[in-house]
Design an enzyme around this catalytic site. Structure first.
Site, PDB file in Angstrom:
ATOM      1  CG  ASN A   9      -1.690   1.272   1.401  1.00  0.00           C
ATOM      2  OD1 ASN A   9      -1.790   2.060   0.468  1.00  0.00           O
ATOM      3  ND2 ASN A   9      -2.259   1.479   2.583  1.00  0.00           N
ATOM      4  CE  LYS A  11      -0.099   3.478   4.594  1.00  0.00           C
ATOM      5  NZ  LYS A  11      -0.094   3.622   6.030  1.00  0.00           N
ATOM      6  CG  HIS A  95      -5.875   2.114   4.861  1.00  0.00           C
ATOM      7  ND1 HIS A  95      -5.480   3.122   5.708  1.00  0.00           N
ATOM      8  CD2 HIS A  95      -4.861   1.215   4.833  1.00  0.00           C
ATOM      9  CE1 HIS A  95      -4.270   2.836   6.165  1.00  0.00           C
ATOM     10  NE2 HIS A  95      -3.869   1.689   5.649  1.00  0.00           N
ATOM     11  CD  GLU A  97      -2.955   5.779   6.405  1.00  0.00           C
ATOM     12  OE1 GLU A  97      -2.889   5.782   5.159  1.00  0.00           O
ATOM     13  OE2 GLU A  97      -2.062   5.303   7.129  1.00  0.00           O
ATOM     14  CD  GLU A 167      -3.581  -2.205   7.254  1.00  0.00           C
ATOM     15  OE1 GLU A 167      -2.466  -2.490   6.821  1.00  0.00           O
ATOM     16  OE2 GLU A 167      -4.157  -1.141   6.982  1.00  0.00           O
ATOM     17  N   GLY A 173       2.275   2.658  10.681  1.00  0.00           N
ATOM     18  CA  GLY A 173       3.260   3.730  10.540  1.00  0.00           C
ATOM     19  C   GLY A 173       3.909   4.148  11.844  1.00  0.00           C
ATOM     20  CB  SER A 213       4.886  -1.383  12.011  1.00  0.00           C
ATOM     21  OG  SER A 213       4.506  -0.026  12.209  1.00  0.00           O
ATOM     22  N   GLY A 234       2.819  -0.927   4.242  1.00  0.00           N
ATOM     23  CA  GLY A 234       2.886   0.484   3.854  1.00  0.00           C
ATOM     24  C   GLY A 234       4.327   0.910   3.619  1.00  0.00           C
TER      25      GLY A 234
END
Ligand code: PGA
Length: 249
Positions: A9, A11, A95, A97, A167, A173, A213, A234
């Site tokens: 991903n 992003k 997701h 985010e 997740e 992150g 992570s 990510g």
């Protein structure tokens, strides 16, 4: 045995030029790799470059989002048929985010899932708790609610291609990873929800990825867990060498 899926991903990183450069370096590194499925999900603007670069390879291309309507007056949005017409095969849905910064709700996630499946895309549906929810002992409730609402009104036949990604938001992150045991427990909750919605056989075949992570250093131990059927990566997926190490955990 469920074939593992390792998904990148990206992003909001990389231009089309950087995407082309990534694939030039990455494809030879994973060319002989058949053990796992590999998917790269770049920003919309890079999809065409990615699909062209990956053509004929063992790497599939996915989007990071999709709109829930077929078409219409939705400025700035992209439809499922636009994605499939490019040769995109996968799409990340819900997701954290998107939920956090773009007001996605369990309802819009459900509608996006529906249109993705209708158009033959493989959805990678993301669920996961925030830190406060984990600390309050609400992880199971959150996962159950997110799954139940996402699956609402969707039949097992229609959902055949569905992939889930657990997740935990506090692990995204942050450099903090769920322990294999924590991930495994969460995956069992998700699998149980899938069983309630789609039946036992479906749930047994359902791939549930872990994300948050994932790095070359922790991929092996996470992927060794029977309940973990792949990874959604990510930060560590932006570099071809680092993502290759994760693919080859
Ligand atoms: P991260 O992101 O690997 O950078 O933690 C994972 C994700 O958001 O899918």
């Amino acid at each position: 045995m469920r074939k593992k899926l390792i998904a990148a991903n990206w992003k909001m990183y990389k231009t089309p030029e950087q995407t082309a450069a990534f694939f030039r370096e990455f494809l030879p590194l994973v060319a002989a790799h058949t053990r796992d499925e590999i998917v790269v999900c770049p920003p919309y603007i890079d999809l065409q470059t990615a699909v062209a670069a990956a053509e004929g390879s063992n790497v599939a291309v996915g989007a990071q989002n999709v709109h829930w309507e077929k078409e219409g007056a939705f400025t700035g949005e992209i439809s499922a048929t636009m994605l499939t017409s490019l040769g995109v095969t996968h799409v990340i849905i819900g997701h954290s985010e998107r939920r956090q910064y773009f007001n996605e709700t369990d309802d819009t996630v459900n509608r996006k899932l529906e249109i993705a499946l209708e158009n033959g895309l493989t959805p990678i549906l993301c669920v996961g708790e925030v830190l406060e929810e984990r600390e309050a002992g609400l992880t199971e409730d959150v996962l159950r609610r997110q799954c139940m609402r996402a699956f609402n009104g969707i039949s097992a036949r229609k959902a055949a291609k569905l992939v889930l990604a657990y997740e935990p938001v506090w692990a995204i992150g942050t450099g903090k990873t769920a322990t294999p045991q924590m991930a495994s427990d969460a995956h069992q909750v998700i699998r149980h929800e899938a069983e309630k919605a789609f039946g036992k056989e479906f749930a047994e075949g359902l791939r549930i990825l872990y994300g948050g992570s994932v790095k070359p250093e922790n991929a092996t131990v996470l992927m060794a867990e029977a309940e973990i059927d792949g990874a959604l990566v990510g930060g560590a997926s932006l570099d071809p060498a680092s993502f290759t190490k994760i693919v080859k955990y």
